[in-house]
Write an enzyme that holds these catalytic residues in place. Structure first.
Site, mmCIF file in Angstrom:
data_model
loop_
_atom_site.group_PDB
_atom_site.id
_atom_site.type_symbol
_atom_site.label_atom_id
_atom_site.label_comp_id
_atom_site.label_asym_id
_atom_site.label_seq_id
_atom_site.Cartn_x
_atom_site.Cartn_y
_atom_site.Cartn_z
ATOM 1 N N PHE B 128 13.498 15.062 84.360
ATOM 2 C CA PHE B 128 12.514 14.183 83.731
ATOM 3 C C PHE B 128 12.578 14.373 82.212
ATOM 4 O O PHE B 128 12.594 15.505 81.720
ATOM 5 C CB PHE B 128 11.114 14.503 84.257
ATOM 6 N N ASP B 197 9.848 23.029 87.799
ATOM 7 C CA ASP B 197 8.816 22.010 87.616
ATOM 8 C C ASP B 197 8.527 21.403 88.987
ATOM 9 O O ASP B 197 9.421 20.825 89.610
ATOM 10 C CB ASP B 197 9.309 20.937 86.634
ATOM 11 N N TYR B 222 -1.743 15.039 88.603
ATOM 12 C CA TYR B 222 -2.154 13.648 88.823
ATOM 13 C C TYR B 222 -1.317 12.880 89.839
ATOM 14 O O TYR B 222 -1.613 11.734 90.113
ATOM 15 C CB TYR B 222 -2.240 12.867 87.496
ATOM 16 N N LYS B 223 -0.285 13.519 90.364
ATOM 17 C CA LYS B 223 0.547 12.827 91.358
ATOM 18 C C LYS B 223 0.017 13.168 92.757
ATOM 19 O O LYS B 223 -1.055 12.727 93.143
ATOM 20 C CB LYS B 223 2.007 13.230 91.175
ATOM 21 N N ARG B 376 10.936 2.535 92.917
ATOM 22 C CA ARG B 376 10.499 3.768 93.590
ATOM 23 C C ARG B 376 9.316 3.483 94.494
ATOM 24 O O ARG B 376 8.373 2.795 94.096
ATOM 25 C CB ARG B 376 10.003 4.811 92.568
#
Lengths: 417, 417
Positions: B128, B197, B222-223, B376
């Site tokens: 990322f 991560d 937040y995911k 996605r």
């Protein structure tokens, strides 16, 4: 002699009195700790409910655009900019005060690269500790020393060994206000850059960063900006530095085009490059409500009217403490010159400041305590009444006359304030 | 052939089906973007109202103690620890993923000081971007290089020049899952430290940091932890490092005794030293609600049951896409081996992935798009039904058959997802 009736009369004629209606303050409490956590704006509850149920719950991830989430650090930043003499686009809401200090102090030292005789970061010995911890870390990682001097000695300690000066405008213990213009000018004369922490000034002391020609500023959202516990902080960079400054917390939100997902970092134009990770939207919503309570003073005189009331409140508190019996042995630690203090009055009790503060809380007067001997009263002019100041000092008298501070039953545990 | 009725039947017998009731999901929407922003837990609204009106509004600054605010980074951290194979006190909620990466990667490189032949931070080219930006910054400030290799080449690229390996366990584009145990072991064999991560794994892939003998981990709230937009992130440090690791963002909340207001920084014992500024309470309250939605799976099998359903959902989506007409030219970019993917399926459209994603949103199917060509679909097993997957693929078919992706009227602007 100052009477309670005279204080009530001052509230009746106060042109800012109506601003208090913006806050949900509990009955029976005199809240004099807005310098640690500002009171709750009434608007927060409904605004947060909307953000939760409508934006997050209904529109979900689309709200990054449709609810303007992605713009909030700049939108709220532009509002704070109006309170501190900065222009649109110059100030961003992001991260915490400590982290923003790390960014801007590193940026300042990087701007001094090549000035090999500059080996020092200069600060005040009684600066807020987190600022000192961060300044020491940044100085060390650049092979520099952090030099600490007394607050009165900053200007005379400036010389060409100084790369950057890092000061908090209003001292967290004493409320003493630095002269931002004079210190910034003196620092620039020896080629040093200046970082100002506005934690105890934004929203309560008129600040004009551009007029003072400051280099960098940071500040917190949860004190006089009424943004809620742990509200996000802000960072300001003078336009002459913003396009060239670089900072090490180079996260995607500081990228020029974060959603291109490029492998290489390319900093955004301007202060936006001082962002790092994804902005904390719920906290930002509350902070915007808080900043709006300060901007609501604009029609009745804005920051200068707030400052005038703040000076009147701190002056009243000092006068009332002066009138207390000498046997209580209280000392005012805040400068008596109103031009040299923020919106806070600090009182020294010779031996039991902590216990006096606790006994006051038991009476519903919330101030706080700072090591080793300081009882702090923050007086936010947005919601503090003159009669609150009068009543608070009567409670101080009562606690001391009755020796309530000796009685553990009167105490609540309130270490963190 | 897979029928809609067979999917409904799978939902009827799904032992995890009841967990969906924890979420407030809008009618008419199939939400397959929980890998970008998790859905809203129903508990958030009431919990936040309490935090705002009772804690902030009524108890004010005293809530740092009386409402346990000051403990929240550890309390919520301990809950997340249970999801990632860490022990109590090892994991703290603080700051953002990017900032936590900066801390732990710096700590890792500081632990390698003296190993002068170690000149490299190794990562994956398709990591990322914010991780790469931070890793490049940290490597540079330590005089090291950031070396990027293909995801399949990480193990074979390890040698004694590597000081630290920095990887995201689940790839944000393809959903490819790294073998944490194997890579960590291989890195340790050459003396490198490993930072993981967990942004796309915490809460959806069983992770066992202690069993894998990882060194450091970070992740976002937040995911799949459903903590809300910009929720605070977390940081984990293996106990063997926690008492000796040092990090540069040395703010007061990482101090051993922050309220002593000492001039000198003295790091707290353990992972608490990886905190920095004042914790963002409102965001932490929402995050705790989100983490609780994952822990609610414990009575029905916990992370392993969630993983089994996740694999079933991603397998179903891949099978349904495989059955679409070849003329649509869709390709599955996610590994077909379920053991090598997270809870996400990525589909390539040869030319117009972005427009297809927009047309799907116009039909109420929310996925997202990643440059240059990836659509996605995140499939959080907590609230995704088998019939949602079926219906979503029928909408894909519809958009392509009817050419809706060519029609701007079907699109909404949703750049940030």
């Amino acid at each position: 002699v100052i009477t309670r009736e005279s204080c009530l009369e001052r509230d009746r004629v106060d042109p800012l009195a109506g601003l208090r209606e913006q806050f949900a303050l509990p009955d029976g409490v005199i809240y004099l700790d807005g310098n640690s956590l500002g009171a709750l704006p009434r608007s927060v509850d409904a605004r947060l409910r909307d953000a939760v149920t409508e934006d997050w719950g209904r529109d979900l991830v689309l709200s990054w655009n449709t609810a303007g989430w992605i713009e909030m650090p700049q939108v709220v930043g532009d509002k704070i900019a109006r309170l501190v003499g900065a222009g649109p686009g110059e100030l961003m809401v992001t991260d915490s005060t400590s982290i923003n200090l790390y960014k801007v102090l590193t940026a300042a030292l990087r701007l001094q690269v090549g000035a090999t005789r500059r080996t020092t970061v200069l600060s005040e010995r009684d600066n807020f500790p987190t600022d000192l911890y961060i300044a020491a870390s940044v100085a060390r990682s650049h092979g520099m020393d952090l030099r600490l001097v007394d607050g009165d000695d900053v200007e005379q300690s400036l010389d060409e060994s100084v790369a950057a000066v890092m000061l908090t405008q209003v001292n967290y213990r004493t409320g003493r206000l630095h002269d931002m213009d004079a210190i910034t000018s003196a620092a620039h004369r020896v080629g040093a850059l200046v970082v100002w922490d506005l934690a105890h000034s934004a929203g309560v002391v008129p600040v004009d960063l551009i007029a003072a020609d400051a280099d960098f500023a940071i500040g917190c959202g949860y004190k006089y900006l009424n943004g809620g516990p742990g509200a996000p902080a802000f960072v300001w960079v003078h336009p002459r530095h913003a396009a060239v400054a670089s900072q090490p917390l180079s996260g995607w939100m500081g990228h020029d085009d974060p959603f291109a997902f490029m492998t290489e970092y390319r900093p955004a134009a301007g202060t936006a490059r001082f962002q790092c990770g994804t902005p904390p939207i719920l906290s930002l919503v509350a902070l915007e409500c808080g900043v709006d309570t300060v901007l609501a003073a604009d029609p009745v005189g804005g920051m200068h009217a707030l400052r005038a009331k703040s000076v009147a409140l701190t002056t009243l508190l000092i006068e009332l403490v002066d009138q207390l019996d000498d046997e209580f042995a209280l000392t005012v630690a805040t400068p008596r010159d109103p031009g040299r203090r923020g919106s806070q009055v600090s009182i020294l009790h010779p031996s039991h400041g902590y216990e006096v503060k606790e006994a006051l809380i038991a009476r519903g007067v919330i101030g706080d305590f700072r090591q080793p001997d300081i009882i702090r009263f923050g007086l936010p002019p947005l919601y503090t009444r003159f009669v609150d100041v009068y009543d608070a000092v009567q409670h101080v008298r009562g606690v001391l006359e009755l020796g309530e501070w000796r009685d553990e039953r009167h105490r609540v545990r309130a270490r963190v304030t």
